[in-house]
Design an enzyme around this catalytic site. Structure first.
Site, PDB file in Angstrom:
ATOM      1  N   ALA A  34       0.809  -1.221   0.000  1.00  0.00           N
ATOM      2  CA  ALA A  34       0.000   0.000   0.000  1.00  0.00           C
ATOM      3  C   ALA A  34       0.839   1.267   0.000  1.00  0.00           C
ATOM      4  CB  ALA A  34      -0.927  -0.001   1.218  1.00  0.00           C
ATOM      5  N   GLY A  35       2.123   1.114   0.326  1.00  0.00           N
ATOM      6  CA  GLY A  35       2.986   2.289   0.502  1.00  0.00           C
ATOM      7  C   GLY A  35       3.134   3.100  -0.775  1.00  0.00           C
TER       8      GLY A  35
ATOM      9  N   ARG B  74      10.499   7.604  -2.735  1.00  0.00           N
ATOM     10  CA  ARG B  74      11.828   7.737  -3.326  1.00  0.00           C
ATOM     11  C   ARG B  74      11.930   7.241  -4.763  1.00  0.00           C
ATOM     12  NH1 ARG B  74      15.543   5.088   1.019  1.00  0.00           N
ATOM     13  NH2 ARG B  74      13.588   4.357   1.913  1.00  0.00           N
TER      14      ARG B  74
ATOM     15  N   GLY C  67       5.456  -6.321  -1.037  1.00  0.00           N
ATOM     16  CA  GLY C  67       5.341  -6.268  -2.500  1.00  0.00           C
ATOM     17  C   GLY C  67       6.573  -5.727  -3.195  1.00  0.00           C
ATOM     18  N   ASP C  68       7.462  -5.091  -2.443  1.00  0.00           N
ATOM     19  CA  ASP C  68       8.646  -4.491  -3.082  1.00  0.00           C
ATOM     20  C   ASP C  68       9.914  -5.311  -2.826  1.00  0.00           C
ATOM     21  OD1 ASP C  68       9.019  -3.953  -0.415  1.00  0.00           O
ATOM     22  OD2 ASP C  68       9.192  -1.780  -0.628  1.00  0.00           O
TER      23      ASP C  68
ATOM     24  N   ASN D 103      15.890  -7.431  11.342  1.00  0.00           N
ATOM     25  CA  ASN D 103      14.598  -7.990  10.947  1.00  0.00           C
ATOM     26  C   ASN D 103      14.429  -7.803   9.437  1.00  0.00           C
ATOM     27  OD1 ASN D 103      11.877  -8.722  10.761  1.00  0.00           O
ATOM     28  ND2 ASN D 103      11.202  -6.632  11.245  1.00  0.00           N
TER      29      ASN D 103
ATOM     30  N   ASN E  83      13.599   0.704  -2.927  1.00  0.00           N
ATOM     31  CA  ASN E  83      13.128   2.031  -2.522  1.00  0.00           C
ATOM     32  C   ASN E  83      13.318   3.075  -3.611  1.00  0.00           C
ATOM     33  OD1 ASN E  83      12.340   1.450   0.245  1.00  0.00           O
ATOM     34  ND2 ASN E  83      14.501   0.975   0.514  1.00  0.00           N
TER      35      ASN E  83
ATOM     36  N   TYR F 262       9.413  -3.195 -48.550  1.00  0.00           N
ATOM     37  CA  TYR F 262       8.314  -3.165 -47.593  1.00  0.00           C
ATOM     38  C   TYR F 262       7.224  -4.099 -48.091  1.00  0.00           C
ATOM     39  CZ  TYR F 262       4.169  -2.059 -45.050  1.00  0.00           C
ATOM     40  OH  TYR F 262       3.032  -2.200 -44.303  1.00  0.00           O
TER      41      TYR F 262
HETATM   42  C1  UD1 Z   1      10.137  -2.753   7.897  1.00  0.00           C
HETATM   43  C2  UD1 Z   1      10.267  -3.192   9.350  1.00  0.00           C
HETATM   44  C3  UD1 Z   1      11.741  -3.278   9.738  1.00  0.00           C
HETATM   45  C4  UD1 Z   1      12.466  -4.189   8.784  1.00  0.00           C
HETATM   46  C5  UD1 Z   1      12.251  -3.736   7.354  1.00  0.00           C
HETATM   47  C6  UD1 Z   1      12.863  -4.708   6.386  1.00  0.00           C
HETATM   48  C7  UD1 Z   1       8.304  -2.227  10.402  1.00  0.00           C
HETATM   49  C8  UD1 Z   1       7.777  -1.200  11.334  1.00  0.00           C
HETATM   50  N1  UD1 Z   1       9.603  -2.232  10.199  1.00  0.00           N
HETATM   51  O1  UD1 Z   1      10.619  -1.416   7.831  1.00  0.00           O
HETATM   52  O2  UD1 Z   1      11.875  -3.784  11.051  1.00  0.00           O
HETATM   53  O3  UD1 Z   1      13.851  -4.207   9.111  1.00  0.00           O
HETATM   54  O4  UD1 Z   1      10.857  -3.642   7.081  1.00  0.00           O
HETATM   55  O5  UD1 Z   1      12.721  -4.205   5.099  1.00  0.00           O
HETATM   56  O6  UD1 Z   1       7.546  -3.049   9.915  1.00  0.00           O
HETATM   57  N2  UD1 Z   1       3.251  -0.770   3.855  1.00  0.00           N
HETATM   58  C9  UD1 Z   1       1.882  -0.811   3.727  1.00  0.00           C
HETATM   59  N3  UD1 Z   1       1.109  -0.023   4.497  1.00  0.00           N
HETATM   60  C10 UD1 Z   1       1.639   0.821   5.418  1.00  0.00           C
HETATM   61  C11 UD1 Z   1       3.049   0.879   5.548  1.00  0.00           C
HETATM   62  C12 UD1 Z   1       3.825   0.069   4.764  1.00  0.00           C
HETATM   63  O7  UD1 Z   1       1.357  -1.570   2.918  1.00  0.00           O
HETATM   64  O8  UD1 Z   1       0.870   1.527   6.085  1.00  0.00           O
HETATM   65  C13 UD1 Z   1       4.075  -1.619   2.996  1.00  0.00           C
HETATM   66  C14 UD1 Z   1       4.986  -0.807   2.112  1.00  0.00           C
HETATM   67  O9  UD1 Z   1       4.365  -0.541   0.871  1.00  0.00           O
HETATM   68  C15 UD1 Z   1       6.196  -1.705   1.972  1.00  0.00           C
HETATM   69  C16 UD1 Z   1       6.203  -2.536   3.236  1.00  0.00           C
HETATM   70  O10 UD1 Z   1       4.919  -2.383   3.815  1.00  0.00           O
HETATM   71  O11 UD1 Z   1       6.086  -2.574   0.891  1.00  0.00           O
HETATM   72  C17 UD1 Z   1       7.299  -2.137   4.201  1.00  0.00           C
HETATM   73  O12 UD1 Z   1       7.061  -0.843   4.673  1.00  0.00           O
HETATM   74  P1  UD1 Z   1       8.231   0.156   5.006  1.00  0.00           P
HETATM   75  O13 UD1 Z   1       7.623   1.410   5.493  1.00  0.00           O
HETATM   76  O14 UD1 Z   1       9.154   0.243   3.847  1.00  0.00           O
HETATM   77  O15 UD1 Z   1       8.931  -0.564   6.216  1.00  0.00           O
HETATM   78  P2  UD1 Z   1      10.465  -0.463   6.542  1.00  0.00           P
HETATM   79  O16 UD1 Z   1      10.778   0.904   6.981  1.00  0.00           O
HETATM   80  O17 UD1 Z   1      11.241  -1.026   5.426  1.00  0.00           O
HETATM   81 CA    CA Z   2      11.282  -0.681   3.095  1.00  0.00          CA
END
Ligand code: UD1
Ligand code: CA
Length: 468
Positions: free
Chosen positions: A12-13, A17, A105-106, A173, A231, A370
Site C-alpha cells: 500500500a505504501g 523515493r 510487494g517491493d 529484521n 526504494n 516493404y
Molecule cells: C520494515 C520493518 C523493519 C524491517 C524492514 C525490512 C516495520 C515497522 N519495520 O521497515 O523492522 O527491518 O521492514 O525491510 O515493519 N506498507 C503498507 N502499508 C503501510 C506501511 C507500509 O502496505 O501503512 C508496505 C509498504 O508498501 C512496503 C512494506 O509495507 O512494501 C514495508 O514498509 P516500510 O515502510 O518500507 O517498512 P520499513 O521501513 O522497510
Molecule cells: Ca522498506
C-alpha cells in the site's frame, strides 16, 4: 500437520523515493512487476484464493494489473504503518485458519526455498510466530532483533526508536514473517502508535505476543540481499540485474550459449533450445520461444515470437509477434513488425520490413523492401526495393504473389493486386492490375536514347552567350 497458509502481501505504501507517478510495486524488474515476483513465489506456498494484497496508493492500477492472478485485495485507505496494514486486514483474514505469512510487494528476490524454511521453522518450533532475520555488516535502517539472556527473541526495535546499545545489534529484521493465525489475530488490535513516527509497527507484534506468553522465534538466512526491498530506481536496476542474471544462467545451464551474458536481456517466460547461440546485447522478450541450433544476432530484439530450429537472426533485427519456421534467415537489419509467418527456409535480408505477411517456404526478400498485408507463396523472389502499397490513406489492402513468381527490383505493387504463380514483373514496374500466372508484367515508360544529346549540351554550355 500441514496447516493451510494464508499470505498477506503489503503493497500500500507510496514509494516516495521512486519519484514516480506509477505505484512502486508496478515498476518492473526481471521482466515483471515487482509484486508479480512476490505473488509467484507466494503461489508456491498456497492457492490464489489465500493470497491477499494490501493496496492503498493508486489501488485501482495495482488491482487491475494483478487481476489475472485471481488473488484478493484489501484496501488500506490511509497508510499508518505495517502493523496498521494488518489491522485493517483483520475483517478479511482473521477467519482464515492455519498460518499467516506476511511478505512485502517491493521484495521481489525472495526465494521459495526461504519461505519454505520460514514456514517449516514455525512448524517444528510450534512458536506463535517466526521472523526472518540476518546478521548484517551494516543494519542501518532495519529493525534490530532483541533477545533475552536465554537467547529468546523479545522484541524488534526500529531504527528511529532504538537506543545506541540496541542499534549496535547486527541481527536485523528482514520484515517477513510466518505467524500462527489464531494468536496473531487475537492480539493484532493491541498495537499502539507510541513511537516517534506515530505508526502502527508490525514489528511490535513480537513484543505483544511475547508478553502474552506466545513466544516468537527467528529463522536466520545467510544472505540478506535476498530480501532487498526496493526504494529507489538505483535499487530497481540492481534487482533487475540480479533477476536477469538468474534467467540467463538458467538458459546457459540448459545448453544455450550466451555471449557476454551480462549484456543480454531475457524475459522470464522465454525458452530456447540446445546449442542456440545468443550474441551480445540481444533482447528476448515476452512469450518468445526459440528452437535448437538458432543464432540470435547481436543487438536484436525478439518479442512474443516463435522461432523453429536453425533459425538465424542477423544483428540489429527486430522481430515482433511473428512465427519463423525451421531454417529461416532474417537480417541483419530486418524488421518483422507483427503477425508475420515465415515458412521453412525463407530468407529476409537487410532493410526489409514485413507486416502481416506470409513468406512461403524458401521465398526470398533480400534487400530494401516493404511487404505489408501480403501473402507471398513459396519460392518467390522479391527484388531489391520492392514496395507493396497497402494503404490508400483510408484502408489497408492485400497483395498476393503466387508460387515461384519473380518480382523485379524496385517494383511497386498497388494493392489490392495479385501476381499469378510463375509470373515475372519487370524491374521498376508500377503494378496496378493483376498479372496472370506465367505472364510478364511490365508497367513502365519505354526507354528512349537521344543520340549525341550529351555532347551537344556540353558544347552549348561552353559557348559564350552572344551579345545583342
Ligand atoms: C520494515 C520493518 C523493519 C524491517 C524492514 C525490512 C516495520 C515497522 N519495520 O521497515 O523492522 O527491518 O521492514 O525491510 O515493519 N506498507 C503498507 N502499508 C503501510 C506501511 C507500509 O502496505 O501503512 C508496505 C509498504 O508498501 C512496503 C512494506 O509495507 O512494501 C514495508 O514498509 P516500510 O515502510 O518500507 O517498512 P520499513 O521501513 O522497510
Ligand atoms: Ca522498506
Amino acid at each position: 500437520m500441514n496447516e493451510p497458509v494464508t499470505v498477506a502481501i503489503l503493497a500500500a505504501g507510496l514509494g516516495t523515493r521512486m519519484k514516480s507517478r506509477r505505484p512502486k510495486v508496478l515498476h518492473r524488474a526481471g521482466g515483471r512487476y515487482l509484486v508479480e515476483h512476490v505473488i509467484r513465489t507466494a503461489l508456491a506456498l498456497t492457492t490464489p484464493d489465500r493470497i491477499f494484497i494490501v493496496i492503498g496508493h493508486q489501488a485501482d492500477q495495482v488491482r487491475s494489473a494483478l487481476e489475472p492472478y485471481g488473488v484478493h485485495f484489501i484496501h488500506q485507505a490511509e497508510q499508518k504503518g505495517t502493523g496498521h496494514a494488518l489491522m485493517v486486514s483483520a475483517d478479511a483474514l482473521s477467519g482464515m485458519d492455519g498460518r499467516l505469512v506476511i511478505l512485502y510487494g517491493d521484495c521481489p528476490l525472495v526465494r521459495v526455498k526461504t519461505l519454505e524454511g520460514l514456514v517449516a521453522a514455525q512448524q517444528t518450533s510450534g512458536a506463535a510466530g517466526v521472523i526472518l532475520t540476518a546478521i548484517m555488516e551494516d543494519p542501518t535502517g532495519y529493525g534490530r532483533v532483541l533477545r533475552d539472556a536465554d537467547g529468546q527473541v523479545t522484541r524488534v526495535v526500529e531504527q528511529k526508536a532504538g537506543t545506541p546499545e540496541q542499534l549496535a545489534v547486527r541481527e536485523a529484521n528482514m520484515g517477513l514473517y510466518c505467524y500462527r493465525a489464531a494468536p496473531f489475530w487475537r492480539h493484532i488490535q493491541e498495537l499502539r502508535p507510541d513511537n516517534p513516527a506515530h505508526e502502527y509497527y508490525l514489528t511490535d507484534m513480537v513484543e505483544v505476543l511475547h508478553r502474552a506468553g506466545e513466544p516468537v522465534t527467528s529463522y536466520r538466512i545467510d544472505d540478506p540481499r535476498e530480501v532487498l526491498g526496493i526504494n529507489d530506481r538505483v535499487e530497481l536496476a540492481m534487482v533487475d540485474r540480479l533477476l536477469r542474471d538468474r534467467k540467463v544462467r538458467e538458459l546457459m545451464l540448459s545448453g544455450v550459449t550466451v555471449e557476454k551474458p551480462e549484456t543480454v536481456t531475457v524475459d522470464p517466460d522465454v525458452t530456447a533450445g540446445m546449442d542456440t547461440v545468443i550474441e551480445p546485447f540481444a533482447q528476448l522478450l515476452g512469450r518468445t520461444t526459440i528452437g535448437q541450433d538458432c543464432r540470435i544476432g547481436a543487438c536484436s530484439i525478439i518479442q512474443d515470437s516463435e522461432l523453429g530450429d536453425q533459425v538465424e537472426i542477423g544483428a540489429f533485427s527486430i522481430v515482433g509477434t511473428s512465427r519463423l519456421e525451421q531454417g529461416v534467415h532474417a537480417g541483419p537489419f530486418a524488421r518483422l513488425r507483427f503477425d508475420n509467418h515465415l515458412e521453412a527456409g525463407a530468407h529476409v535480408g537487410n532493410f526489409v520490413e514485413l507486416k502481416k505477411t506470409r513468406l512461403g517456404a524458401d521465398a526470398k526478400a533480400m534487400h530494401l523492401a516493404y511487404l505489408g498485408d501480403s501473402d507471398i507463396a513459396e519460392n518467390v523472389n522479391v527484388g531489391a526495393g520492392t514496395i507493396t502499397c497497402n494503404y490508400d490513406g483510408y484502408r489497408k489492402y492485400p497483395t498476393r504473389i503466387g508460387a515461384g513468381a519473380f518480382i523485379g527490383s524496385n517494383s511497386t505493387l498497388i494493392a489490392p493486386v495479385e501476381v499469378g504463380p510463375g509470373a515475372y514483373l519487370a524491374a521498376g514496374s508500377v503494378i496496378t492490375e493483376d498479372v496472370p500466372a506465367d505472364a510478364l508484367g511490365v508497367a513502365r515508360v519505354r526507354q528512349v536514347n537521344k543520340e549525341d544529346w550529351a555532347r551537344k549540351r556540353r558544347q552549348l554550355v561552353k559557348t559564350p552567350k552572344a551579345t545583342p
